[in-house]
Design a protein around this motif. Sequence first.
Motif, PDB file in Angstrom:
ATOM      1  N   LYS A   6       0.687  -1.059  -0.220  1.00  0.00           N
ATOM      2  CA  LYS A   6      -0.008  -0.113  -0.077  1.00  0.00           C
ATOM      3  C   LYS A   6       0.913   1.140  -0.013  1.00  0.00           C
ATOM      4  O   LYS A   6       2.019   1.500   0.521  1.00  0.00           O
ATOM      5  CB  LYS A   6      -0.796   0.013   1.214  1.00  0.00           C
ATOM      6  CG  LYS A   6      -1.880  -1.160   1.209  1.00  0.00           C
ATOM      7  CD  LYS A   6      -3.129  -1.139   2.323  1.00  0.00           C
ATOM      8  CE  LYS A   6      -4.050  -2.314   2.048  1.00  0.00           C
ATOM      9  NZ  LYS A   6      -4.809  -2.329   3.497  1.00  0.00           N
ATOM     10  N   HIS A   8       2.568   4.705   0.768  1.00  0.00           N
ATOM     11  CA  HIS A   8       2.852   5.558   2.033  1.00  0.00           C
ATOM     12  C   HIS A   8       2.436   7.018   1.593  1.00  0.00           C
ATOM     13  O   HIS A   8       3.587   7.805   1.061  1.00  0.00           O
ATOM     14  CB  HIS A   8       4.188   5.271   2.654  1.00  0.00           C
ATOM     15  CG  HIS A   8       4.144   4.156   3.460  1.00  0.00           C
ATOM     16  ND1 HIS A   8       3.392   3.632   4.500  1.00  0.00           N
ATOM     17  CD2 HIS A   8       5.119   2.699   3.112  1.00  0.00           C
ATOM     18  CE1 HIS A   8       3.941   2.332   4.804  1.00  0.00           C
ATOM     19  NE2 HIS A   8       4.636   1.914   4.053  1.00  0.00           N
ATOM     20  N   TRP A   9       1.277   7.578   1.539  1.00  0.00           N
ATOM     21  CA  TRP A   9       0.990   8.892   1.109  1.00  0.00           C
ATOM     22  C   TRP A   9      -0.027   9.486   1.819  1.00  0.00           C
ATOM     23  O   TRP A   9      -0.901   8.802   2.552  1.00  0.00           O
ATOM     24  CB  TRP A   9       0.784   8.926  -0.354  1.00  0.00           C
ATOM     25  CG  TRP A   9      -0.409   7.937  -0.820  1.00  0.00           C
ATOM     26  CD1 TRP A   9      -1.123   7.001  -0.059  1.00  0.00           C
ATOM     27  CD2 TRP A   9      -0.922   7.709  -2.066  1.00  0.00           C
ATOM     28  NE1 TRP A   9      -2.380   6.614  -0.783  1.00  0.00           N
ATOM     29  CE2 TRP A   9      -2.012   7.193  -2.249  1.00  0.00           C
ATOM     30  CE3 TRP A   9      -0.547   8.513  -3.317  1.00  0.00           C
ATOM     31  CZ2 TRP A   9      -2.995   6.746  -3.291  1.00  0.00           C
ATOM     32  CZ3 TRP A   9      -1.366   8.270  -4.445  1.00  0.00           C
ATOM     33  CH2 TRP A   9      -2.336   7.538  -4.595  1.00  0.00           C
ATOM     34  N   TRP A 149       1.772   8.045  -6.609  1.00  0.00           N
ATOM     35  CA  TRP A 149       2.694   7.000  -5.815  1.00  0.00           C
ATOM     36  C   TRP A 149       3.151   6.214  -6.941  1.00  0.00           C
ATOM     37  O   TRP A 149       2.487   5.550  -7.860  1.00  0.00           O
ATOM     38  CB  TRP A 149       1.811   5.966  -4.881  1.00  0.00           C
ATOM     39  CG  TRP A 149       2.691   5.003  -4.275  1.00  0.00           C
ATOM     40  CD1 TRP A 149       3.491   4.864  -3.509  1.00  0.00           C
ATOM     41  CD2 TRP A 149       2.362   3.591  -4.583  1.00  0.00           C
ATOM     42  NE1 TRP A 149       4.148   3.842  -2.990  1.00  0.00           N
ATOM     43  CE2 TRP A 149       3.171   2.825  -3.689  1.00  0.00           C
ATOM     44  CE3 TRP A 149       1.720   2.862  -4.942  1.00  0.00           C
ATOM     45  CZ2 TRP A 149       3.269   1.496  -3.718  1.00  0.00           C
ATOM     46  CZ3 TRP A 149       1.371   1.495  -5.181  1.00  0.00           C
ATOM     47  CH2 TRP A 149       2.454   0.854  -4.458  1.00  0.00           C
ATOM     48  N   PHE A 208       5.550  10.185  -4.125  1.00  0.00           N
ATOM     49  CA  PHE A 208       5.860   9.377  -3.469  1.00  0.00           C
ATOM     50  C   PHE A 208       6.621   8.073  -4.142  1.00  0.00           C
ATOM     51  O   PHE A 208       5.798   7.603  -5.057  1.00  0.00           O
ATOM     52  CB  PHE A 208       4.721   9.113  -2.330  1.00  0.00           C
ATOM     53  CG  PHE A 208       4.145  10.142  -1.578  1.00  0.00           C
ATOM     54  CD1 PHE A 208       4.701  10.506  -0.308  1.00  0.00           C
ATOM     55  CD2 PHE A 208       2.962  10.999  -2.215  1.00  0.00           C
ATOM     56  CE1 PHE A 208       4.127  11.849   0.240  1.00  0.00           C
ATOM     57  CE2 PHE A 208       2.594  11.898  -1.564  1.00  0.00           C
ATOM     58  CZ  PHE A 208       3.403  12.513  -0.535  1.00  0.00           C
ATOM     59  N   SER A 210       7.683   3.880  -3.825  1.00  0.00           N
ATOM     60  CA  SER A 210       7.943   2.687  -3.138  1.00  0.00           C
ATOM     61  C   SER A 210       9.327   2.230  -2.964  1.00  0.00           C
ATOM     62  O   SER A 210       9.539   1.558  -1.946  1.00  0.00           O
ATOM     63  CB  SER A 210       7.045   1.523  -3.858  1.00  0.00           C
ATOM     64  OG  SER A 210       7.655   1.145  -5.193  1.00  0.00           O
TER      65      SER A 210
END
Length: 241
Positions: A6, A8-9, A149, A208, A210
């Motif tokens: 998932k 991270h934002w 993301w 963002f 990963s």
Amino acid sequence: MIEFIKPHWPAPNHVKAFATTRKGGVSEFPFDSLNLGLHVGDDDKKVMVNRELLQKASNHPPVQWLNQIHSNKVIKYSGSKSLIEADGMVSDQTDSACAIMTADCLPVLFTNTSGNWVAAAHAGWRGLAEGILINTVNQYNRAESLMAWIGPAISQDCFEVGDDVRQVFVDLDDSNHDYFVENNRGRWQADLASLAKKQLENLGVEVFLSQLCTVKNEQQFFSFRRDGQTGRMASMIWIAE
């Protein structure tokens, strides 16, 4: 067990997003095990079982799958069952999942600060150079309120390209030469994720990463560059009720 990665934002809680790994399905080598692609030579029945397992594990709403062609074409979610040729999808509807499949290329998910608009895009080097991410962002009129993301993809250490690919990006922006490092074979290691990040940030999008490499993590991810014939992961995003 199906594994979800998932973002991270700071997306609103009602925006749901994830990327799958290769774990948790029924497909056999070389598609083991959660292959979600019907176009890679796997048994179609097993792929459909994998998609059902994914639906149960994530409780995702209806998905509109794309026939991805490394283009810069973006469509709006319509719920169509037919495969439309495109590499990006946007939606402002609730309970409609935008999805793309990858096995080294960049999976890029988008939402806005209000959480009433989402998108997913598939960006290999060709699509990135031809503007798939730019075209996706341009479907929304306030880029500065968007976040993106970039999910698991091939890392710079593993992505060797020739002079032709490097020149395409340098022609777009001379400063892009910073994202290519010459190796001992006289070729170039390309940082695809950073090229995408810069392109999006130039539009005002907050990005963002990963920072997960599909090639290096063989137990976790499918990788076309590493294995040739292999499965596909999915990255999805939707607005929940």
